[in-house]
Design an enzyme around this catalytic site. Structure first.
Site, PDB file in Angstrom:
ATOM      1  N   PRO A   1     -21.133  29.563  23.557  1.00 47.85           N
ATOM      2  CA  PRO A   1     -22.132  28.484  23.503  1.00 47.85           C
ATOM      3  C   PRO A   1     -21.720  27.227  24.245  1.00 47.85           C
ATOM      4  O   PRO A   1     -22.578  26.533  24.808  1.00 47.85           O
ATOM      5  CB  PRO A   1     -22.280  28.221  21.999  1.00 47.85           C
ATOM      6  CG  PRO A   1     -21.963  29.535  21.369  1.00 47.85           C
ATOM      7  CD  PRO A   1     -20.861  30.115  22.206  1.00 47.85           C
ATOM      8  N   ASP A   2     -20.429  26.893  24.269  1.00 47.77           N
ATOM      9  CA  ASP A   2     -20.003  25.640  24.907  1.00 47.77           C
ATOM     10  C   ASP A   2     -20.248  25.628  26.416  1.00 47.77           C
ATOM     11  O   ASP A   2     -21.014  24.798  26.915  1.00 47.77           O
ATOM     12  CB  ASP A   2     -18.536  25.378  24.597  1.00 47.77           C
ATOM     13  CG  ASP A   2     -18.323  24.854  23.193  1.00 47.77           C
ATOM     14  OD1 ASP A   2     -18.553  23.666  22.969  1.00 47.77           O
ATOM     15  OD2 ASP A   2     -17.922  25.645  22.316  1.00 47.77           O
TER      16      ASP A   2
END
Length: 414
Positions: free
Chosen positions: A174-175
Site C-alpha cells: 500500500p505505501d
C-alpha cells in the site's frame, strides 16, 4: 540541458515514513524542488530503520531506507512547540505550489495547516493528503500502517497456496502503491492549474489505492458471488505458470538455505508448444493431457513435475537463456545480489552512486523511466536532518542571518 518536467515547482513536504515520501520522490525525480519539513523532536521513523552502512546503526542520517526514498530533496528542521516555527512553515507554504502529507486525520488541522487554512492564504495551492483511509468517512480517524493495510485491502485473501490461510504479500504494497498514485494525481492537478489557475485538495486513501490492485477478485465476487481461491504461483488463465527449482547449489544467507528458482509463464497453447520443444519433449506438445489450457489445468500437478524435472538439471542462467531463445517468458527469481550484478540494469544506468555526507558513496535505485525530451537524473543524495535550514531561511524565505540566529537561540529551529 533540457528543462525538467517539473522545473520551477516547489513542494512543501510534511510527509513521513513511506507512502508520502515515495510520492514526493517521484516529483523530485521530475525536477520539482521538494523541501522536507522535519523535526528532531519527532524524526521520521525511517531515519531510524535499517539497513545501515556496515550494519551499524548510528545517527539519524545513516538509514539506507530513508536515504533511498528521499534522494534529490532538501530538509529544514523546525520545532513546532514554538509559534515562530509555525510562522516559518507558513512562509514556506505560501512560497510553494504543492503541500503533501500522510499523517493521521486532523494532524495538519491541529497544526494550523489544514486545507481550508492554506487555501485561504494561497488559493491556487495544491494539497495532497495520503491518509490510510482518506479524509472522510467513518474510518478517517483509524491509524494505518502498511502491514495492516495489506490484509485489510483484501490482498492477503488472494495470497497463499490452496488450502492455506491468507498470507502477507511479502512487503507493504500500500505505501509505494499509494505514493505512485499520489504523484500522478499531483501532476494532474498541476496540469489543471496550468489551464485554469485553480488549485485543489487531493484526498487519496491508501486503502482504496491498494484495492485497485484487486479488481479481478472484487469483480469475481460482485458479478459471480464467488470468492477467488488462493492458488499460489499458478494463474487461472495460464499454465504452466509458476517458479521451478534449478540445479544451482543452494546458498546459505543468515543461516537460511536459499534454493535457486526460475519463473516460467506460458500465456497460450503456442507458448506451451515452444516450451515443450525447448525441453526436448516434442511428444508433449500435442499430448491430449496438455494440448489445451483446460487439459493443462486439469493435469497441472503432473505438468509441473515434468517442468521441474527439466529445470532441476539446469542452472538458472541456462534455463532462462534456453527458454528466452525459444520465445518462452522466463526469468530468474532474483534476490538483491542478483539485481545488484545484473548487466541489463547496469547497461541502462539504472543504478546511481550517490556521495552522502555521512555514509559516503553508496549505490541507490535510480529513476525507472527514460524520457527523450526531458531526461531526468538524480542530482543529490538524501539530505541530512535540517541540512538546508539556513539556506532555505536566508534564501527562499528572506530571513536575515541575525533573525535565523535568534530563532535558533529560541529553539524554533532544531
Amino acid at each position: 540541458m533540457a528543462k525538467l518536467p517539473l522545473a520551477g515547482i516547489r513542494v512543501a513536504d510534511f510527509s513521513w515514513v513511506w507512502a508520502g515520501p515515495y510520492c514526493t520522490l517521484q516529483l523530485a525525480h521530475l525536477g520539482a524542488e521538494v523541501i522536507r519539513i522535519e523535526t528532531k523532536t519527532r524524526p521520521c521513523v525511517t531515519r531510524m530503520l535499517p539497513p545501515w552502512p556496515d550494519a551499524v546503526p548510528g545517527s539519524l542520517n545513516r538509514s539506507g531506507y530513508f536515504n533511498q526514498y528521499n534522494q534529490g530533496k532538501k530538509s529544514i528542521s523546525l520545532n513546532f512547540n514554538h509559534p515562530e516555527a509555525r510562522e516559518v512553515a507558513w512562509r514556506l507554504i505560501k512560497s510553494s505550489d504543492v503541500v503533501a502529507n500522510n499523517f493521521s486525520a486532523s494532524v495538519m488541522d491541529s497544526m494550523g495547516f489544514g486545507y481550508e487554512a492554506i487555501h485561504a492564504a494561497k488559493p491556487d495551492i495544491i494539497m495532497i493528503s495520503l491518509l490510510g483511509y482518506g479524509d472522510t468517512g467513518p474510518y478517517r480517524e483509524y491509524l494505518a500502517l502498511g502491514p495492516t493495510q495489506v490484509p485489510n485491502s483484501g490482498l492477503s485473501a488472494l495470497t497463499g497456496y490452496e488450502g492455506w490461510p491468507p498470507m502477507h504479500a511479502g512487503f507493504s504494497y500500500p505505501d509505494p502503491n499509494a505514493g505512485i498514485h499520489g504523484a500522478f494525481a499531483v501532476m494532474a492537478a498541476l496540469h489543471h492549474r496550468a489551464k485554469t489557475g485553480e488549485g485543489q485538495f487531493i484526498d487519496m486513501s491508501q486503502w482504496e489505492c491498494t484495492m485497485d490492485l484487486l479488481a479481478e477478485g472484487i469483480l469475481d465476487y460482485t458479478m459471480n458471488g464467488r470468492e477467488p481461491r488462493r492458488i499460489g504461483n499458478r494463474d487461472p488463465q495460464m499454465s504452466p505458470h509458476g517458479i521451478f527449482k534449478c540445479l544451482d547449489l543452494p546458498e546459505k544467507i543468515a543461516n537460511v538455505t536459499i534454493d535457486r528458482w526460475v519463473a516460467i509463464a506460458c500465456a497460450d497453447d503456442e507458448e506451451w508448444r515452444r516450451l515443450a520443444r525447448a525441453m526436448d519433449r516434442h511428444d508433449l506438445a500435442e499430448d491430449a493431457h496438455f494440448a489445451t489450457l483446460a487439459s493443462r489445468k486439469r493435469n497441472e500437478d503432473a505438468l509441473e513435475e515434468i517442468v521441474t524435472g527439466w529445470t532441476s538439471r539446469r542452472s538458472v542462467a541456462e534455463a532462462v537463456d534456453t527458454l528466452q531463445a525459444a520465445g518462452v517468458a522466463a526469468g530468474a527469481c532474483a534476490d538483491n545480489k542478483y539485481l545488484h550484478d545484473d548487466p541489463n540494469l547496469a547497461a541502462r544506468k539504472y543504478w546511481v552512486e550517490l556521495d552522502h555526507p555521512e555514509v559516503g558513496v553508496k549505490r541507490h535505485c535510480g529513476i525507472p523511466w527514460r524520457m527523450s525530451g526531458t531526461p531526468c537524473e538524480v542530482k543529490t543524495p538524501a539530505p541530512l536532518l535540517g541540512q538546508h535550514t539556513n539556506e532555505i531561511m536566508t534564501g527562499l524565505l528572506g530571513y536575515t542571518a541575525g533573525e535565523v540566529e535568534e530563532l535558533q537561540k529560541k529553539g524554533a529551529l532544531d
